[in-house]
Design a protein around this motif. Structure first.
Motif, PDB file in Angstrom:
ATOM      1  N   ALA A 178      -8.856  -1.946  -3.536  1.00  0.00           N
ATOM      2  CA  ALA A 178      -9.208  -2.157  -2.222  1.00  0.00           C
ATOM      3  C   ALA A 178     -10.403  -1.725  -1.688  1.00  0.00           C
ATOM      4  O   ALA A 178     -11.446  -2.650  -0.977  1.00  0.00           O
ATOM      5  CB  ALA A 178      -7.771  -1.655  -1.304  1.00  0.00           C
ATOM      6  N   LEU A 179     -10.778  -0.347  -1.959  1.00  0.00           N
ATOM      7  CA  LEU A 179     -12.194   0.050  -1.431  1.00  0.00           C
ATOM      8  C   LEU A 179     -13.094  -0.701  -2.171  1.00  0.00           C
ATOM      9  O   LEU A 179     -14.527  -0.748  -1.545  1.00  0.00           O
ATOM     10  CB  LEU A 179     -12.074   1.441  -1.875  1.00  0.00           C
ATOM     11  N   ARG A 180     -12.972  -1.515  -3.392  1.00  0.00           N
ATOM     12  CA  ARG A 180     -14.142  -2.085  -3.908  1.00  0.00           C
ATOM     13  C   ARG A 180     -14.002  -3.462  -3.658  1.00  0.00           C
ATOM     14  O   ARG A 180     -14.626  -4.429  -4.234  1.00  0.00           O
ATOM     15  CB  ARG A 180     -13.906  -2.001  -5.315  1.00  0.00           C
TER      16      ARG A 180
ATOM     17  N   ASN B  64      -2.458  -1.109   1.595  1.00  0.00           N
ATOM     18  CA  ASN B  64      -4.006  -1.650   1.524  1.00  0.00           C
ATOM     19  C   ASN B  64      -4.357  -2.770   2.246  1.00  0.00           C
ATOM     20  O   ASN B  64      -5.503  -3.422   2.232  1.00  0.00           O
ATOM     21  CB  ASN B  64      -4.484  -1.827   0.061  1.00  0.00           C
ATOM     22  N   GLN B  65      -3.594  -3.602   3.011  1.00  0.00           N
ATOM     23  CA  GLN B  65      -3.611  -4.637   4.066  1.00  0.00           C
ATOM     24  C   GLN B  65      -4.181  -5.779   2.888  1.00  0.00           C
ATOM     25  O   GLN B  65      -5.332  -6.342   3.141  1.00  0.00           O
ATOM     26  CB  GLN B  65      -4.243  -4.363   4.845  1.00  0.00           C
ATOM     27  N   LEU B  66      -3.652  -6.264   1.923  1.00  0.00           N
ATOM     28  CA  LEU B  66      -4.039  -7.182   0.972  1.00  0.00           C
ATOM     29  C   LEU B  66      -2.616  -7.853   0.447  1.00  0.00           C
ATOM     30  O   LEU B  66      -1.651  -7.624   0.840  1.00  0.00           O
ATOM     31  CB  LEU B  66      -4.796  -6.634   0.009  1.00  0.00           C
ATOM     32  N   PHE B  67      -3.140  -8.994  -0.416  1.00  0.00           N
ATOM     33  CA  PHE B  67      -1.880  -9.718  -1.006  1.00  0.00           C
ATOM     34  C   PHE B  67      -1.585  -9.107  -2.503  1.00  0.00           C
ATOM     35  O   PHE B  67      -2.597  -8.840  -2.967  1.00  0.00           O
ATOM     36  CB  PHE B  67      -2.441 -11.284  -1.108  1.00  0.00           C
ATOM     37  N   VAL B  68      -0.524  -9.479  -2.668  1.00  0.00           N
ATOM     38  CA  VAL B  68      -0.022  -9.048  -4.161  1.00  0.00           C
ATOM     39  C   VAL B  68       0.768 -10.250  -4.687  1.00  0.00           C
ATOM     40  O   VAL B  68       1.815 -10.732  -4.002  1.00  0.00           O
ATOM     41  CB  VAL B  68       0.638  -7.792  -4.203  1.00  0.00           C
ATOM     42  N   VAL B  69       0.406 -10.639  -6.079  1.00  0.00           N
ATOM     43  CA  VAL B  69       1.206 -11.701  -6.430  1.00  0.00           C
ATOM     44  C   VAL B  69       1.863 -11.304  -7.650  1.00  0.00           C
ATOM     45  O   VAL B  69       1.325 -10.700  -8.548  1.00  0.00           O
ATOM     46  CB  VAL B  69       0.413 -12.970  -6.931  1.00  0.00           C
TER      47      VAL B  69
ATOM     48  N   ARG C 133      -7.551 -11.014   7.230  1.00  0.00           N
ATOM     49  CA  ARG C 133      -8.761 -10.559   8.087  1.00  0.00           C
ATOM     50  C   ARG C 133      -8.090 -10.273   9.723  1.00  0.00           C
ATOM     51  O   ARG C 133      -8.390  -9.361  10.169  1.00  0.00           O
ATOM     52  CB  ARG C 133     -10.067 -11.477   8.335  1.00  0.00           C
ATOM     53  N   GLU C 134      -7.238 -11.234  10.218  1.00  0.00           N
ATOM     54  CA  GLU C 134      -6.812 -11.163  11.471  1.00  0.00           C
ATOM     55  C   GLU C 134      -5.891  -9.731  11.345  1.00  0.00           C
ATOM     56  O   GLU C 134      -5.892  -9.028  12.355  1.00  0.00           O
ATOM     57  CB  GLU C 134      -6.044 -12.089  11.869  1.00  0.00           C
ATOM     58  N   ASN C 135      -5.037  -9.667  10.368  1.00  0.00           N
ATOM     59  CA  ASN C 135      -4.092  -8.416  10.282  1.00  0.00           C
ATOM     60  C   ASN C 135      -5.055  -7.168  10.204  1.00  0.00           C
ATOM     61  O   ASN C 135      -4.840  -6.115  10.993  1.00  0.00           O
ATOM     62  CB  ASN C 135      -3.506  -8.476   9.085  1.00  0.00           C
ATOM     63  N   ARG C 136      -6.081  -7.164   9.409  1.00  0.00           N
ATOM     64  CA  ARG C 136      -6.861  -6.012   9.286  1.00  0.00           C
ATOM     65  C   ARG C 136      -7.603  -5.726  10.771  1.00  0.00           C
ATOM     66  O   ARG C 136      -7.850  -4.490  11.027  1.00  0.00           O
ATOM     67  CB  ARG C 136      -8.135  -6.013   8.112  1.00  0.00           C
TER      68      ARG C 136
ATOM     69  N   THR D  95      -0.729  -4.460  14.193  1.00  0.00           N
ATOM     70  CA  THR D  95      -0.180  -3.314  14.735  1.00  0.00           C
ATOM     71  C   THR D  95      -0.423  -2.030  14.364  1.00  0.00           C
ATOM     72  O   THR D  95      -1.034  -0.904  15.211  1.00  0.00           O
ATOM     73  CB  THR D  95       1.537  -3.449  14.695  1.00  0.00           C
ATOM     74  N   VAL D  96      -0.742  -2.000  13.107  1.00  0.00           N
ATOM     75  CA  VAL D  96      -1.319  -0.723  12.542  1.00  0.00           C
ATOM     76  C   VAL D  96      -2.364  -1.096  11.595  1.00  0.00           C
ATOM     77  O   VAL D  96      -2.617  -2.235  11.212  1.00  0.00           O
ATOM     78  CB  VAL D  96      -0.005   0.254  11.800  1.00  0.00           C
ATOM     79  N   ALA D  97      -3.071  -0.003  11.198  1.00  0.00           N
ATOM     80  CA  ALA D  97      -4.099  -0.268  10.133  1.00  0.00           C
ATOM     81  C   ALA D  97      -4.445   0.834   8.988  1.00  0.00           C
ATOM     82  O   ALA D  97      -5.211   1.533   9.157  1.00  0.00           O
ATOM     83  CB  ALA D  97      -5.500  -0.459  11.015  1.00  0.00           C
ATOM     84  N   PRO D  98      -3.369   0.749   8.310  1.00  0.00           N
ATOM     85  CA  PRO D  98      -3.282   1.959   7.181  1.00  0.00           C
ATOM     86  C   PRO D  98      -4.471   1.832   6.236  1.00  0.00           C
ATOM     87  O   PRO D  98      -5.005   2.922   6.017  1.00  0.00           O
ATOM     88  CB  PRO D  98      -2.069   1.491   6.483  1.00  0.00           C
ATOM     89  N   PHE D  99      -5.190   0.596   6.008  1.00  0.00           N
ATOM     90  CA  PHE D  99      -6.106   0.768   5.242  1.00  0.00           C
ATOM     91  C   PHE D  99      -7.488   1.430   5.786  1.00  0.00           C
ATOM     92  O   PHE D  99      -8.322   2.221   5.217  1.00  0.00           O
ATOM     93  CB  PHE D  99      -6.812  -0.860   4.702  1.00  0.00           C
ATOM     94  N   TYR D 100      -7.805   1.312   7.114  1.00  0.00           N
ATOM     95  CA  TYR D 100      -8.811   1.807   7.747  1.00  0.00           C
ATOM     96  C   TYR D 100      -8.315   3.207   8.462  1.00  0.00           C
ATOM     97  O   TYR D 100      -9.185   3.961   8.678  1.00  0.00           O
ATOM     98  CB  TYR D 100      -9.312   0.915   9.235  1.00  0.00           C
ATOM     99  N   ASP D 101      -7.195   3.440   8.625  1.00  0.00           N
ATOM    100  CA  ASP D 101      -6.984   4.845   9.445  1.00  0.00           C
ATOM    101  C   ASP D 101      -6.607   5.871   8.195  1.00  0.00           C
ATOM    102  O   ASP D 101      -6.115   6.911   8.445  1.00  0.00           O
ATOM    103  CB  ASP D 101      -5.400   4.729  10.018  1.00  0.00           C
ATOM    104  N   ARG D 102      -7.027   5.545   6.965  1.00  0.00           N
ATOM    105  CA  ARG D 102      -7.230   6.626   5.870  1.00  0.00           C
ATOM    106  C   ARG D 102      -7.684   8.129   6.433  1.00  0.00           C
ATOM    107  O   ARG D 102      -8.949   7.951   7.239  1.00  0.00           O
ATOM    108  CB  ARG D 102      -7.476   6.228   4.849  1.00  0.00           C
ATOM    109  N   ARG D 103      -7.395   9.204   5.936  1.00  0.00           N
ATOM    110  CA  ARG D 103      -8.173  10.338   6.186  1.00  0.00           C
ATOM    111  C   ARG D 103      -8.657  11.009   4.979  1.00  0.00           C
ATOM    112  O   ARG D 103      -8.008  12.131   4.394  1.00  0.00           O
ATOM    113  CB  ARG D 103      -7.514  11.089   7.129  1.00  0.00           C
ATOM    114  N   PRO D 104      -9.481  10.421   4.273  1.00  0.00           N
ATOM    115  CA  PRO D 104     -10.077  10.872   2.940  1.00  0.00           C
ATOM    116  C   PRO D 104     -10.293  12.566   2.887  1.00  0.00           C
ATOM    117  O   PRO D 104     -10.083  13.132   1.982  1.00  0.00           O
ATOM    118  CB  PRO D 104     -11.395  10.086   2.571  1.00  0.00           C
ATOM    119  N   GLU D 105     -11.127  13.062   4.026  1.00  0.00           N
ATOM    120  CA  GLU D 105     -11.304  14.499   4.044  1.00  0.00           C
ATOM    121  C   GLU D 105     -10.196  15.377   4.072  1.00  0.00           C
ATOM    122  O   GLU D 105     -10.273  16.324   3.402  1.00  0.00           O
ATOM    123  CB  GLU D 105     -12.296  14.695   5.086  1.00  0.00           C
TER     124      GLU D 105
END
Length: 294
Positions: A169-171, A202-207, A266-269, A273-283
């Motif tokens: 996802a990061l890539r 990761n707010q993506l599709f999985v098949v 893209r609308e979901n991201r 309601t939440v944004a787990p992909f963007y609200d990560r706290r890597p530090e």
């Protein structure tokens, strides 16, 4: 970005009488998906192991040798089918020798109508794959560009490791293809629930694709399958609350088809309601990691 109509298979393990019957059955599924408008079809892990049912019961190393010697035929067949039916084909996985050495790998091949091939060796091997086959694990994640956006392939057990999907996802991956082979309810639901978890976090599709059914004679490598193929989304607007775009009928030999709308992703991201992909706290994670291993 273009919407993607994708077909994913619940491939039925049944008794076959010849290799021709095997390839003809594959062709029928590809043709049907193409005629219904699919741009990609996904077959399951170990799909070519169905051919082992035509031979005497083999040890695992014999099975590896048998399947590897059909690699050229496998590649030529799916290249031809992809071109003829104008459809990208994730041709499940196939046991073959690694390019760098003489070890066998469990490798997924994705064929495109223009002749391009993307591959992904399975990165995490199950205990059976490590001990009984034995196979060698891949050592690199391939995130590749398509006309629909970036994709990655995580084969079965690979989807159970959240680090891999996060890296994809990061890539830039917005869709993960997961060919699988699970022979029990426990195995299936591990993979199924992890597919859905990866889609959420990761707010993506999985098949997901899998083997179903059983052979009348036992084969120690592949003899029965339990699966319910599907396409999964985040559990948030604008998608369904359960995160299921489509699933098949449990245990049936069938193909399910769904349209993947990247604009909705893209609308979901952007407005979910939440944004787990963007609200990560890597530090924070790195800080806690250092504490754990200091």
């Amino acid at each position: 970005m273009k919407n993607l109509t994708i077909a994913t298979t619940q491939y039925g393990l049944t008794d076959i009488q010849s290799e021709e019957q095997f390839w003809t059955g594959i062709t029928a599924k590809i043709r049907d998906a193409s005629e219904k408008g699919a741009a990609i079809i996904v077959f399951p892990e170990y799909v070519t192991a169905h051919l082992l049912s035509l031979e005497h019961t083999m040890l695992h190393d014999e099975a590896c040798h048998f399947l590897d010697h059909r690699t050229e035929q496998y590649v030529q067949f799916f290249q031809r089918q992809s071109r003829e039916w104008n459809i990208a084909i994730l041709a499940g996985t196939h046991i073959c020798k690694a390019e760098k050495d003489h070890e066998y790998v469990n490798k997924a091949f994705l064929f495109f109508p223009d002749g391009r091939i993307e591959t992904q060796s399975k990165l995490h091997l199950t205990p059976e794959e490590q001990i009984r086959w034995p196979l060698a694990a891949g050592d690199e994640l391939n995130v590749f560009e398509t006309e629909w956006g970036n994709m990655a392939i995580l084969t079965c057990y690979d989807i159970e490791f959240p680090e891999l999907a996060r890296v994809a996802a990061l890539r830039g991956a917005e869709l993960i293809l997961c060919p699988s082979y699970t022979d029990s309810t426990h195995g299936y639901y591990r993979v199924r629930h992890c597919c859905q978890a990866r889609a959420i976090e990761n707010q993506l599709f999985v098949v997901l694709s899998g083997l179903v059914g059983s052979l009348s004679e036992d084969r120690p490598q592949v003899d029965q399958g339990y699966s319910q193929a599907g396409v999964f989304t985040p559990c948030d607007t604008p998608f369904a609350a359960d995160g299921i775009l489509i699933v098949g009928e449990l245990g049936d030999d069938m193909t399910v088809i769904a349209e993947v709308d990247f604009h909705k992703l893209r609308e979901n991201r952007e407005r979910g309601t939440v944004a787990p992909f963007y609200d990560r706290r890597p530090e924070l994670y790195e800080q806690e990691h250092r504490k754990t291993f200091s």
